[in-house]
Scaffold this motif. Structure first.
Motif, PDB file in Angstrom:
ATOM      1  N   GLY A  12       0.959  -1.248  -0.044  1.00 15.12           N
ATOM      2  CA  GLY A  12      -0.079   0.139  -0.120  1.00 15.12           C
ATOM      3  C   GLY A  12       0.748   1.253  -0.055  1.00 15.12           C
ATOM      4  O   GLY A  12       2.279   1.344   0.324  1.00 15.12           O
ATOM      5  N   LYS A  13       0.137   2.627  -0.049  1.00 18.43           N
ATOM      6  CA  LYS A  13       0.952   3.621  -0.311  1.00 18.43           C
ATOM      7  C   LYS A  13       0.593   4.657   0.752  1.00 18.43           C
ATOM      8  O   LYS A  13       1.204   5.358   1.309  1.00 18.43           O
ATOM      9  N   TRP A  44      -9.930  -4.450   6.782  1.00 13.28           N
ATOM     10  CA  TRP A  44     -10.271  -3.802   5.305  1.00 13.28           C
ATOM     11  C   TRP A  44     -11.922  -3.519   5.251  1.00 13.28           C
ATOM     12  O   TRP A  44     -12.732  -4.181   5.961  1.00 13.28           O
ATOM     13  N   GLN A  45     -12.112  -2.580   4.656  1.00 13.74           N
ATOM     14  CA  GLN A  45     -13.394  -1.793   4.433  1.00 13.74           C
ATOM     15  C   GLN A  45     -13.721  -1.612   2.902  1.00 13.74           C
ATOM     16  O   GLN A  45     -12.713  -1.458   2.339  1.00 13.74           O
ATOM     17  N   GLU A  46     -14.775  -2.157   2.682  1.00 12.58           N
ATOM     18  CA  GLU A  46     -15.261  -2.113   1.157  1.00 12.58           C
ATOM     19  C   GLU A  46     -15.163  -0.724   0.396  1.00 12.58           C
ATOM     20  O   GLU A  46     -14.712  -0.634  -0.789  1.00 12.58           O
ATOM     21  N   THR A  47     -14.918   0.294   1.249  1.00 16.57           N
ATOM     22  CA  THR A  47     -14.772   1.646   0.802  1.00 16.57           C
ATOM     23  C   THR A  47     -13.491   1.877   0.609  1.00 16.57           C
ATOM     24  O   THR A  47     -13.041   3.177  -0.088  1.00 16.57           O
ATOM     25  N   PRO A  53      -9.852   2.583  -0.702  1.00 15.47           N
ATOM     26  CA  PRO A  53      -9.378   2.696  -2.340  1.00 15.47           C
ATOM     27  C   PRO A  53      -8.170   1.958  -2.505  1.00 15.47           C
ATOM     28  O   PRO A  53      -7.510   1.668  -1.576  1.00 15.47           O
ATOM     29  N   VAL A  54      -7.591   2.016  -3.792  1.00 13.57           N
ATOM     30  CA  VAL A  54      -6.373   1.496  -3.914  1.00 13.57           C
ATOM     31  C   VAL A  54      -5.091   2.085  -3.215  1.00 13.57           C
ATOM     32  O   VAL A  54      -5.193   3.613  -3.289  1.00 13.57           O
ATOM     33  N   GLY A  55      -4.350   1.635  -2.676  1.00 11.04           N
ATOM     34  CA  GLY A  55      -3.089   2.348  -1.747  1.00 11.04           C
ATOM     35  C   GLY A  55      -3.560   2.134  -0.306  1.00 11.04           C
ATOM     36  O   GLY A  55      -2.416   2.274   0.364  1.00 11.04           O
ATOM     37  N   TRP A 110      -3.083  -6.460   5.224  1.00 11.12           N
ATOM     38  CA  TRP A 110      -3.801  -6.282   3.923  1.00 11.12           C
ATOM     39  C   TRP A 110      -3.510  -5.080   3.319  1.00 11.12           C
ATOM     40  O   TRP A 110      -2.755  -4.238   3.834  1.00 11.12           O
ATOM     41  N   ALA A 111      -3.870  -4.847   2.206  1.00 12.60           N
ATOM     42  CA  ALA A 111      -3.789  -3.545   1.407  1.00 12.60           C
ATOM     43  C   ALA A 111      -4.822  -3.867   0.065  1.00 12.60           C
ATOM     44  O   ALA A 111      -5.205  -4.962  -0.437  1.00 12.60           O
TER      45      ALA A 111
END
Length: 587
Positions: free
Chosen positions: A513-514, A522-525, A527-529, A541-542
């Motif tokens: 991740g960034k 983790w949550q469904e909302t 975003p990438v990173g 997780w990422a």
């Protein structure tokens, strides 16, 4: 089914089976497709019924003699020698465009560059290498198809000089060397079809063309021999590679490995596919089509057999598209009531070669390519490709992982797996790409995985191939990935240093991740990173949009990783030298 989960993927508790994970050594070989060049180029003379024909070699600056694409061959072999250093190069046939002894002699002359660098050559003939005279010369100039002995080209076979005094070396090398063992051939095609073993892998080459007496040996008559070779390879998980010039289902040519079109000889097509699948062969490799195409081929009947097919581009002057309707649709739908090919990837208009890395039961194929400026059509001259090369596709397989065929819009959650106490969960994502092949077919994806062990990590390492959305890009559909880790001996402070990592160059592992590391699930909302730690589940997780190799640990370089990446093939340590087309030594 050829595309199925390995038994090892469902028995993670049998840790003793995976002891060799730490010590497997890797080695590489290369593959190059058709290397034809125009013998002559003819154009109509305006206002007349006449045609002006000129030598294709002369039009290209006398750099492609005897209908062989010497200029491209030289550029590619320079990269093999200086950059990749494979153990050997596989030639997929059609050495030149003319069905002529001189084409074979020209091709073997330019193999001398590789021999001088201690790189072997294993060829198979194509339809442009047909006929009794070419068959006789093929066996004479390539004795390695029976013995593995390299650099044994007869003196009178060298065509060092053409009208422009072009040659790769002023004086050819003379030291022979051997690659391979356990050579065999079917009795009807001795030395033309052949098999051998090298560094734990098995290689089979299929030649159905005429021998020196004008007698042919159809592939149907070679299946029993193929079966006997594969039975001797040491188990379904031992890598095996099967090569032929023509594919099972082509992109722009109707003819195939078994006849005039893919609907003929369905019985032997099924026998052949079943023989390969039953012995763990994942892939059939061909040329002939002058493009790059990766697909899944299904057997003609309803038995459900599936086998990967790779059609590899080479270094020819002509470039073809796939047809509309496809060869598959034109012949298989009327004959069998179904299509038999699932498109995974395609690229037109590129000169290319493949680097295959073998590491025990793990195989990774990197497709290198360079654009020619002509997507469909013919070249007059071979462009300088030195600054144009790039990785177009990276894919592979391993018996420790699994392969999952994903149709468009299929969920990626089916890729979840576990191994030796590490679980990987794909929490979200679907396979989707806007790209289609030239025949307008949507691409499916063959997601392949592998597991390995590296010291210094807090989990096993998981590799994912096959989800890239287009050639030349690492980008995949975005997905959330969670991996469990071993928390034994970790303090709350040291756990906070962990992240889900992705392996980068030079054994550096960086957080996948960034954003800042979150301490929550983790949550469904997300975003990438976004990245985090779920301490209740002991998971890192990422949300990512790349394949590659993932593991849990502290980001940085693993200086003491025990997985041995040393090449098995040794090379001299002095500075490498290379000679240009005029015999001048490169600096």
């Amino acid at each position: 089914m050829g595309i199925k989960k390995s038994v090892f993927g469902v028995l993670p508790f049998l840790g003793i089976l995976f002891c060799p994970l730490h010590a497997e050594e890797s080695w590489t070989f290369a593959i190059l497709g058709d290397t034809q060049w125009a013998s002559e180029v003819c154009t109509p003379i305006e206002g007349t019924s006449d045609t002006l024909c000129l030598s294709g070699d002369s039009l290209s600056g006398y750099r492609n003699p005897n209908s062989v694409a010497v200029d491209f061959i030289h550029q590619i072999q320079e990269r093999l020698i200086l950059n990749h250093k494979p153990k050997f190069l596989v030639l997929l046939g059609d050495f030149g465009d003319d069905v002529d002894v001189k084409s074979v002699q020209t091709r073997v002359t330019w193999a001398q560059e590789l021999y001088d660098a201690q790189i072997g050559v294993f060829p198979v003939r194509g339809n442009h290498d047909e006929g009794p005279f070419v068959a006789k010369e093929f066996l004479r100039v390539f004795p390695q198809t029976r013995t593995g002995e390299m650099n044994q080209t007869p003196t009178d076979a060298f065509l060092w000089t053409d009208s422009a005094q072009i040659h790769p070396r002023l004086i050819p090398g003379s030291t022979s060397f051997k690659i391979g063992s356990h050579f065999s051939s079917p009795s009807c095609a001795v030395g033309r079809s052949y098999a051998f073993q090298e560094s734990g892998a098995t290689f089979i080459f299929l030649d159905p063309y005429m021998d020196s007496r004008a007698a042919s040996c159809p592939v149907a008559d070679q299946i029993s021999w193929v079966d006997s070779v594969l039975k001797a390879k040491g188990g379904a998980n031992v890598p095996a590679f099967v090569f032929g010039h023509k594919p099972l289902i082509g992109a722009c040519h109707e003819d195939n490995l078994f006849g005039d079109n893919p609907s003929v000889d369905s019985l032997n097509t099924t026998r052949f596919m079943k023989t390969l699948v039953d012995h763990g062969v994942r892939l059939y490799i061909a040329g002939h089509e002058h493009l790059l195409q990766h697909s899944i081929i299904e057997e003609p009947g309803d038995g459900g057999l599936q086998l990967q097919q790779a059609i590899f581009s080479g270094a020819s002057w002509k470039f073809y598209p796939s047809l509309i309707p496809t060869i598959d649709e034109k012949f298989n739908v009327p004959a069998f009531g179904k299509t038999r090919e699932v498109a995974l990837g395609q690229e037109l208009g590129y000169v290319g070669y493949q680097i295959v890395q073998v590491e025990g039961e793990r195989v990774e194929i990197t497709s290198w390519g360079a654009p020619t400026g002509v997507m469909i059509g013919e070249l007059i001259e071979a462009p300088n490709l030195k600054e144009q090369w790039s990785v177009r596709r990276v894919w592979g397989w391993s018996s420790r992982g699994k392969q999952t065929l994903l149709a468009p819009n299929a969920s990626l959650t089916s890729l979840s797996d576990s191994f030796l106490g590490t679980s990987v969960r794909v929490l979200s994502g679907i396979w989707k790409t806007s790209k289609k092949d030239f025949s307008r077919r949507a691409f499916s994806a063959l997601a392949s995985t592998d597991w390995r062990i590296f010291s210094g990590l807090k989990s096993a390492a998981w590799t994912l191939w096959g989800l890239e959305k287009e050639n030349g890009s690492l980008e995949t559909p975005s997905f959330a990935l969670a991996m469990s880790f071993n928390a034994e001996g970790l303090t709350s402070e040291s756990i906070g240093e962990l992240c889900l990592m992705r392996q980068e160059a030079n054994n550096y592992w960086g957080c996948a991740g960034k954003d800042n590391l979150l301490r929550r699930p983790w949550q469904e909302t997300d975003p990438v990173g976004t990245q985090g730690l779920d301490l209740e589940k002991n998971e890192a997780w990422a949300v990512v949009d790349q394949g590659g190799t993932y593991a849990v640990g502290v980001q940085g370089t693993l200086k003491n990783a025990t997985r041995n990446k040393k090449q098995m093939h040794s090379y001299k340590k002095e500075k490498r030298r290379f000679f240009d087309l005029l015999g001048r030594q490169s600096k």
